[in-house]
Design an enzyme around this catalytic site. Structure first.
Site, PDB file in Angstrom:
ATOM      1  N   LYS A 107       0.853  -1.213  -0.047  1.00 61.75           N
ATOM      2  CA  LYS A 107      -0.061   0.197   0.038  1.00 61.75           C
ATOM      3  C   LYS A 107       0.841   1.277   0.058  1.00 61.75           C
ATOM      4  O   LYS A 107       1.824   1.214   0.479  1.00 61.75           O
ATOM      5  CB  LYS A 107      -0.981   0.222   1.288  1.00 61.75           C
ATOM      6  CG  LYS A 107      -2.089  -0.840   1.310  1.00 61.75           C
ATOM      7  CD  LYS A 107      -2.935  -0.732   2.579  1.00 61.75           C
ATOM      8  CE  LYS A 107      -3.849  -1.569   2.586  1.00 61.75           C
ATOM      9  NZ  LYS A 107      -4.944  -1.443   1.783  1.00 61.75           N
ATOM     10  N   ARG A 144     -11.112 -10.760   2.317  1.00 58.33           N
ATOM     11  CA  ARG A 144     -11.956 -11.615   1.770  1.00 58.33           C
ATOM     12  C   ARG A 144     -11.465 -13.157   2.040  1.00 58.33           C
ATOM     13  O   ARG A 144     -12.254 -13.919   2.184  1.00 58.33           O
ATOM     14  CB  ARG A 144     -12.354 -11.483   0.392  1.00 58.33           C
ATOM     15  CG  ARG A 144     -11.062 -11.469  -0.609  1.00 58.33           C
ATOM     16  CD  ARG A 144     -11.372 -10.678  -1.941  1.00 58.33           C
ATOM     17  NE  ARG A 144     -11.425  -9.135  -1.844  1.00 58.33           N
ATOM     18  CZ  ARG A 144     -11.734  -8.393  -2.842  1.00 58.33           C
ATOM     19  NH1 ARG A 144     -12.003  -8.772  -4.103  1.00 58.33           N
ATOM     20  NH2 ARG A 144     -11.757  -7.015  -2.410  1.00 58.33           N
TER      21      ARG A 144
HETATM   22  N1  BES Z   1      -7.975  -3.246   4.445  1.00 60.00           N
HETATM   23  C1  BES Z   1      -8.230  -2.873   3.232  1.00 60.00           C
HETATM   24  C2  BES Z   1      -9.655  -2.017   3.037  1.00 60.00           C
HETATM   25  C3  BES Z   1      -9.656  -0.834   3.885  1.00 60.00           C
HETATM   26  C4  BES Z   1      -9.503   0.413   2.870  1.00 60.00           C
HETATM   27  C5  BES Z   1     -10.204  -0.942   5.060  1.00 60.00           C
HETATM   28  C6  BES Z   1      -9.735   1.664   3.684  1.00 60.00           C
HETATM   29  C7  BES Z   1     -10.263   0.454   5.716  1.00 60.00           C
HETATM   30  C8  BES Z   1     -10.172   1.720   5.048  1.00 60.00           C
HETATM   31  C9  BES Z   1      -8.479  -4.238   2.268  1.00 60.00           C
HETATM   32  O1  BES Z   1      -7.651  -5.123   2.934  1.00 60.00           O
HETATM   33  C10 BES Z   1      -8.115  -3.681   1.102  1.00 60.00           C
HETATM   34  O2  BES Z   1      -6.517  -3.500   0.815  1.00 60.00           O
HETATM   35  N2  BES Z   1      -8.529  -3.846  -0.040  1.00 60.00           N
HETATM   36  C11 BES Z   1      -8.376  -3.412  -1.307  1.00 60.00           C
HETATM   37  C12 BES Z   1      -8.883  -4.403  -2.331  1.00 60.00           C
HETATM   38  C13 BES Z   1      -8.449  -4.174  -3.786  1.00 60.00           C
HETATM   39  C14 BES Z   1      -7.088  -4.568  -3.723  1.00 60.00           C
HETATM   40  C15 BES Z   1      -9.382  -5.001  -4.586  1.00 60.00           C
HETATM   41  C16 BES Z   1      -8.838  -1.977  -1.618  1.00 60.00           C
HETATM   42  O3  BES Z   1      -9.590  -1.471  -1.104  1.00 60.00           O
HETATM   43  O4  BES Z   1      -8.086  -1.275  -2.236  1.00 60.00           O
HETATM   44 ZN    ZN Z   2      -5.702  -5.136   1.882  1.00 58.12          ZN
END
Ligand code: BES
Ligand code: ZN
Ligand code: ZN
Length: 483
Positions: free
Chosen positions: A262, A336
């Site tokens: 990230k 997920r």
């Molecule tokens: N933990 C994150 C989602 C999240 C984002 C929680 C902002 C709280 C605040 C999750 O694991 C994630 O990174 N999801 C990705 C999914 C994508 C790669 C399909 C996302 O939302 O970018």
């Molecule tokens: Zn994630």
């Protein structure tokens, strides 16, 4: 904080502050005025109208309390529990700002004991664990609340509301804590401490998870120095009933994104990625403490999604306990994966009759609904109805999203399914992925990425960890108990 109901207003002892609620409208309509002659000058001046959430601080002479907070409740005919929560949160903040510890409260003419006390209890929180020098500037917590003009029969309800608020605070503490302290191991420790006669705790460590074939959870956790685990908390409050509710919460103790790292701005809040797991564990603990007549098991898959030489790999395929294989198209879509495996494990071993999963799953749901609303995805009208009704009573907002047939986007060439399917409809595709592991059991999925951890304080929620969803789940379980 000790909360007592007292019938004897005139014989009350000294205190730091008295809260006097006031309905907006003609003065004569207010009972509080009679009780508090000191406020008539303020009311006559027209400076205070009783608008919702309005507060005025007075220092009347010859009172038992050092200060008096006049609290506007707004128009009586517009009142509901959530408006009371917000108004009494404003009063609690006014008291906090004066470092008042011993509070007197004149209970207003209203129908919601819950709204009044939740507003106060949920506001009476400060996360100070990580403070050093600035600890002295933190809000002080209330020590004693004495309530007047309320029937003693409400004491039990108040005690329960207080216990529920403590559970919310417990979740906030875990969410706000350092990710190096709130590790999978810490979750295991907290869960073990929850065990009571009616609440059975089972821990599956990494070795056991491998043996059982819970391959997605093991994969997500393999990059971290802290080993993943799966926690089960089972409570049978209705032994004669065939109904068995499974609550599954996402427990990523820190989400770097894994090899799909990230960017810093997005990683900053990722200590909060375990809020779902903390919530389901706290919910079952409370269900047992309250003796709710339901059978419910919480499953908390816990792992850290770390980056390193052992991290799970992009393009590799891992096998779920359901037997399904998953091609990893993005290591940041890890929530997920662990939810799917935990649900599949629950379906295989516990035969639930309904499933509710929740967690901080997608940034896309925050874009869609913001920080104050969670997304609800479900294939069950009955669960939708009860969750929506619970949400209306607790003020924890959910909005139902569609489960449209976009499953094709999760197709994989080499495995049974891919873990992501493009950026569009991202939250729905996450839900569709998880649905594949529910084995046809009626199911609901709550994406709480917005309200789980917020960037600025809002009413009775402090900034950062909110404890969102606990009261919702308890109300939901209560509705199931009534069936
Ligand atoms: N933990 C994150 C989602 C999240 C984002 C929680 C902002 C709280 C605040 C999750 O694991 C994630 O990174 N999801 C990705 C999914 C994508 C790669 C399909 C996302 O939302 O970018
Ligand atoms: Zn994630
Ligand atoms: Zn995550």
């Amino acid at each position: 904080m000790k909360v007592v109901i007292s019938q004897d207003f005139d014989a009350r002892k000294r205190a730091d502050l008295l809260i006097v609620p006031y309905w907006e409208g003609p003065k004569a309509a207010s009972q509080t005025e009679v009780r508090s002659p000191g406020i008539s000058a303020l009311l006559d001046s027209g400076d205070f109208k009783g608008k919702h959430g309005e507060t005025a601080l007075l220092y009347p002479e010859e009172r038992q309390e050092t200060r008096l907070v006049l609290l506007g409740l707004g128009k009586k005919n517009e009142s509901d529990p959530e408006r009371l929560r917000r108004a009494f949160s404003a009063a609690a903040k006014a008291a906090q700002s004066k470092k008042a510890k011993d509070i007197h409260l004149l209970f207003p003419e209203c129908h919601s004991v819950r709204g009044v006390f939740e507003g106060i209890f949920l506001t009476d929180y400060a996360y100070t664990e990580l403070k050093g020098d600035s600890l002295k500037d933190s809000p002080v917590l209330f020590e004693r609340l004495t309530v007047f003009d309320l029937d003693k029969k409400f004491q039990n309800e108040i005690d329960r509301l207080q216990e529920t608020a403590s559970a919310v605070h417990f979740i906030r503490d875990l969410v706000n804590g350092n990710a190096d302290d709130v590790t999978p191991e810490r979750f295991v420790k907290e869960a073990k401490a929850m065990a009571t006669k009616g609440l059975q705790i089972t821990i599956l460590d990494r070795k056991r998870l491998e043996k059982e074939g819970v391959g997605l959870l093991v994969a997500v956790g393999q990059g971290a120095r802290y080993e993943p685990a799966m926690i089960l908390a089972e409570y049978k409050g209705a032994p004669k009933s065939k109904e068995h509710i499974l609550l599954v919460g996402k427990g990523i103790t820190f989400d770097t994104g894994g090899l799909c790292l990230k960017p810093p701005d997005n990683m900053l809040s990722m200590k909060s990625d375990m809020a779902g797991a903390a919530t389901v564990l706290a919910a079952v603990k409370l269900a047992a403490a309250f003796g709710l007549k339901v059978n419910v098991t919480a499953i908390a898959p816990v792992a850290e999604n770390a980056i390193g030489s052992r991290s799970y790999k992009l393009g590799d395929v891992y096998r779920s306990v359901s037997g399904k294989t998953v091609e990893i198209m993005n290591t940041d879509a890890e929530g997920r994966l662990i939810l799917a495996d935990a649900i599949a494990y629950g379906v295989k071993h516990l035969r639930p009759t309904s499933i509710v999963d929740l967690g901080t799953l997608t940034g896309a749901i925050v874009i869609a609904l913001g920080e104050e609303i969670s997304g609800l995805f479900t294939n069950s009208e009955a669960i939708a109805k009860d969750l929506q009704s619970a949400s209306a009573s607790t003020g924890e907002n959910i909005w139902r999203m569609p489960l449209f047939d976009y499953k094709e986007s999760l197709r994989s060439d080499i495995a049974d399914i891919a873990n992501v399917g493009g950026r569009d409809a991202g939250s729905m595709k996450c839900a569709l992925f998880i649905q594949e592991f529910t084995g046809g059991v009626p199911w609901a999925h709550i994406d709480m990425a917005g309200p789980g951890f917020i960037s600025k304080p809002k009413h009775y929620n402090p900034t950062k960890g909110t404890g969102w969803g606990l009261r919702l789940l308890i109300d939901f379980l209560q509705l199931q108990a009534g069936k």
